[in-house]
Design an enzyme around this catalytic site. Sequence first.
Site, PDB file in Angstrom:
ATOM      1  N   ASP A   1      -3.333 -32.810 -63.810  1.00  9.75           N
ATOM      2  CA  ASP A   1      -3.446 -34.060 -63.040  1.00  9.75           C
ATOM      3  C   ASP A   1      -4.732 -34.098 -62.239  1.00  9.75           C
ATOM      4  OD1 ASP A   1      -2.533 -31.945 -61.483  1.00  9.75           O
ATOM      5  OD2 ASP A   1      -1.364 -33.199 -60.133  1.00  9.75           O
TER       6      ASP A   1
ATOM      7  N   ARG B   1      -6.736 -29.588 -55.980  1.00  5.79           N
ATOM      8  CA  ARG B   1      -5.770 -29.255 -54.941  1.00  5.79           C
ATOM      9  C   ARG B   1      -4.689 -28.323 -55.480  1.00  5.79           C
ATOM     10  NH1 ARG B   1      -3.581 -35.179 -54.882  1.00  5.79           N
ATOM     11  NH2 ARG B   1      -1.979 -35.050 -56.473  1.00  5.79           N
ATOM     12  N   ASP B   2      -3.647 -28.150 -54.681  1.00  6.80           N
ATOM     13  CA  ASP B   2      -2.599 -27.184 -55.022  1.00  6.80           C
ATOM     14  C   ASP B   2      -1.640 -27.741 -56.067  1.00  6.80           C
ATOM     15  OD1 ASP B   2      -1.767 -29.165 -53.351  1.00  6.80           O
ATOM     16  OD2 ASP B   2      -0.674 -27.878 -51.963  1.00  6.80           O
ATOM     17  N   GLU B   3      -2.181 -28.296 -57.163  1.00  7.54           N
ATOM     18  CA  GLU B   3      -1.330 -28.787 -58.264  1.00  7.54           C
ATOM     19  C   GLU B   3      -1.886 -28.320 -59.601  1.00  7.54           C
ATOM     20  OE1 GLU B   3       0.993 -32.178 -58.335  1.00  7.54           O
ATOM     21  OE2 GLU B   3       0.234 -32.984 -56.450  1.00  7.54           O
TER      22      GLU B   3
ATOM     23  N   ASP C   1       1.532 -39.034 -65.800  1.00  6.08           N
ATOM     24  CA  ASP C   1       0.102 -39.363 -65.874  1.00  6.08           C
ATOM     25  C   ASP C   1      -0.358 -39.442 -67.322  1.00  6.08           C
ATOM     26  OD1 ASP C   1       0.461 -38.924 -63.201  1.00  6.08           O
ATOM     27  OD2 ASP C   1      -1.210 -37.551 -62.936  1.00  6.08           O
TER      28      ASP C   1
ATOM     29  N   GLU D   1      -7.579 -40.686 -57.585  1.00  3.22           N
ATOM     30  CA  GLU D   1      -6.122 -40.812 -57.759  1.00  3.22           C
ATOM     31  C   GLU D   1      -5.598 -42.116 -57.160  1.00  3.22           C
ATOM     32  OE1 GLU D   1      -4.112 -37.735 -55.614  1.00  3.22           O
ATOM     33  OE2 GLU D   1      -2.272 -37.985 -56.753  1.00  3.22           O
TER      34      GLU D   1
ATOM     35  N   HIS E   1      -9.004 -37.541 -60.984  1.00  2.00           N
ATOM     36  CA  HIS E   1      -7.623 -37.731 -61.420  1.00  2.00           C
ATOM     37  C   HIS E   1      -7.622 -38.698 -62.609  1.00  2.00           C
ATOM     38  CE1 HIS E   1      -4.029 -36.266 -59.308  1.00  2.00           C
ATOM     39  NE2 HIS E   1      -3.371 -37.235 -59.918  1.00  2.00           N
TER      40      HIS E   1
HETATM   41  C1  BGC Z   1       0.361 -35.833 -59.036  1.00  2.00           C
HETATM   42  C2  BGC Z   1       0.362 -37.096 -59.828  1.00  2.00           C
HETATM   43  C3  BGC Z   1       1.728 -37.494 -60.194  1.00  2.00           C
HETATM   44  C4  BGC Z   1       2.564 -37.532 -58.952  1.00  2.00           C
HETATM   45  C5  BGC Z   1       4.004 -37.874 -59.062  1.00  2.00           C
HETATM   46  C6  BGC Z   1       1.217 -36.042 -57.844  1.00  2.00           C
HETATM   47  O1  BGC Z   1       1.199 -35.065 -56.940  1.00  2.00           O
HETATM   48  O2  BGC Z   1      -0.917 -35.440 -58.742  1.00  2.00           O
HETATM   49  O3  BGC Z   1      -0.672 -37.329 -60.628  1.00  2.00           O
HETATM   50  O4  BGC Z   1       1.757 -38.697 -60.887  1.00  2.00           O
HETATM   51  O5  BGC Z   1       2.483 -36.390 -58.203  1.00  2.00           O
HETATM   52  O6  BGC Z   1       4.456 -38.186 -60.123  1.00  2.00           O
END
Ligand code: BGC
Length: 886
Positions: A461, A465-467, A474, A744, A759
């Site tokens: 995504d 960051r922390d993901e 997405d 985003e 994003h």
């Molecule tokens: C992600 C998104 C995602 C969303 C929830 C976020 O933290 O980065 O891209 O769509 O969470 O669905």
Amino acid sequence: MKPTSPLTVSNLSCEYQTNPLGLDEPAPRLGWTISSDRRATAQGTCRVRVATTPEILTTGGADVWDSGVVATPSACLTYAGRPLNSRERCWWTVDLRDNYDRSAAAPTPAWFEMGLLDPSDWRAGWMGWPAAVSGAGLLFQGGFDISKPVRQARVYVAGLGYYELRLNGRKVDDTVLEPAPTDCTRRIPYATLDVTHLIRPGANRIGAWVGNGWYGMPLLLVQVEILHPDGTTTRVHSGAPEFARWRVARSPITRNAIYDGETYDARLERPDWDLPSGSLESTPDRLDGWSWAMSASPPGGRLVARQPEPIRVVDTLRPTHVAEVRPGIFVFDLGRNIAGWARLRVRGPRGTTLLLRFAESLYPDGTVNPENLRAARSEDVYILKGGDVEEWEPRFTYHGFRYVQVEGWPGTPLPDDLDGRVVRSDVAERGAFDCDQGLILAIHTAVRRTEAGNLHGIPTDCPQRDERLGWLNDVTARAEEAIHNFDLTRFFGKWLDDIADAQDPATGALPDTIPFRFGFRPCDPVCIGLLLLPWLLQRHTGDDRLARRLLPNLCKWVDCLAAHTDAEGVLTYSFWGDWAPPTLLGAQVQMGNDPRNASAPGELVSTAFLYYHAALLARIAGQLHEPATQAPYAALAARTADLFHRRFWNEAVGGYGTGSQSCNALALYLGLVPAGLIPRVVDNLVREVDRYEGHLTTGNICTKYLLEALTDAGRMEVAWRIATQEDYPGWGYMLAHDATTIWERWELATGGAMNSHNHPMLGSIGAWFYRAVAGLRVETWGPEGLRFSVRPPPVLPGLTRASARLTTPCGPMGAAWKRTGGCLTVEVTVPVGGEASLHLPPGPVRLDDRPLKSATEGVRIVRVDERSTVVTFGSGDYQFTQEETA
Ligand code: BGC
């Protein structure tokens, strides 16, 4: 490029790779491209021969498989010979005849080599070290002696979380951040590497750096197989009883984590640790930090051959400038947002400590603003050993950033002292798009960079960051854009296996993120990637194997959704829906700062997606000739379409649900609007756009549908108005605020919330550039071959030309149109085996400067009336012209 001979065969590929090593596909797909000097060429028949040596092929033989003469227009065949063996190398070639009865043959044979197909081929065991809990990266070291000449040497290697393999002091290949993330309890990718050139007579040393990666703990599995000319094999591997020859130590990487960064203490380097000196038989010198490697429990998953292109450093950027923002604090600006890391060159006293902090934006005082990285520290630390210039880059972390703040630099750095290293899955760029409207082109560039920055073994995504997770919702938005810009056949093939691994076998439920790290299960109903990706890949490659293999998984997921409907059939649950619409347009669009879309009720979006799932599954099953699967889902789709209209039609607004752009665009895009109501819904959609002075109010899902629905309804000028806005909300607003990748959120925000600046989801507009602005649309790719259409757009402000090109397994396809002096010129390239249809406004058309009517060689005029002119034609390069009435 014009072909040099009348008919040629080139680009022999196996599983979309040139001469691949380490396959585990038992029936590989063998493909080729054909070039011809004649229009409307198609393959008539082909014959593939597979042999154990190239010589057998040259003399006309085939001791592994001879397909015989097969009548097919497809420039590929799936291997259907005897079962292939582990490690077996097969040579293959193809010869063919075309529809003009000309023949051609591949000039040189190609090969593929199988990997380890059976679990019993693995003698190696996993090794680790309990002391790894310290967070340090580990060094593993193993050795072997070679006393005979070497014909061929292979390493089969898997390392978790990340590894770098070395042999006799050299990195074995140019990959980084290997392997791609998977659920390691299900599948663990291994690589097969040709190391013949690295083996030496006498002592040899294998070294590996191993870091935490996504697995969180360093583990290594290595199997070396060396074939000698006398037919014997030397095997060396990790695992009992050979542990006595494998040692482990802490590496100079004293801390490594994907989100937080890496610390490297160059003073702890062990010179020559990966060179064959010293005996590994002797007890390790504990004072020197080496221990015997220890046996580790296997992570659980099957070992599978690495499927997608590995991650590599694909570009190196020089900073545009470096500024001393406070005494001793320097900030390098790379000029654009990237995913990767910094490489530095520095000279200074031993023990000097450099702190590198990465961020996408700056505070007003010029220092980096890390707030939107949330819990990811994104800090690298380098401690100098002293002496000469030291060059360093991290191994087991990556960052999403434009700015690098460096503290502790000895003296004053110059821009040349640091490089931005752009890191991603090394997939080929597939599409090219161009036009003469500057903003559209700039958006295209940003979209492409954003997609590129989020291809890291999975479609992430965001990279900062922390993901950095594979969010399925997405992907619903970005899939088509991604497939246009990059060749993701292998990449998405692997990720689809990740999705299948994550599916609950009992309920069919999928989680929101793949591999599952967090989110809900079942995921939001907008998550249609499991169906959409095989569908799109099939259309863009003609290969339906993924769809066929995964068909039971597709059915289970759709059944799972259907099981969550109420008595009437409405899909009642929704988490994200049309996520993250513009927040500043008032309560009718969004609830405060909550990224859910108040203008697109969850039940409406979810029920529309139940229809989308069922309808798409029925189409996939139809294409696979599986009527028993097709029928029930076609019925579910029909019931849900009917219910959607009854339940969500809102007579008062003349549209669906709230009558918002999202609701109406979704209904139109999916074909949920009864024919008689379409004009009214389109008018309302246009009115909604006008109400916001030509701006969108949609979130991550419906933005794509808004542009596509308006275009398909003949209102492309409205879509164009939205796409070319320079102020909020829109892509132009992002670019006007210094964006180099897509954000985003529609808002400019840098705080500690969901504010990624890289994003891909809102970059879904990228597919529309190819399909609508350049007018190049892939339509179908069935057994009869690739079918695409070219539909130049109507006159649009500021646009006088556009072009697009896509590579396909059968060659490049392309379209370029321009309007000059009242004349529309359209150039089309059709690969051999393909067929295009050109859709033009009514009026006389000339081909190659002659009236269309005189055209031959497969040019067919399908329609000439007061509404349009449609002409279809086969392979070759064409130039059409049409006078335009003002
Ligand atoms: C992600 C998104 C995602 C969303 C929830 C976020 O933290 O980065 O891209 O769509 O969470 O669905």
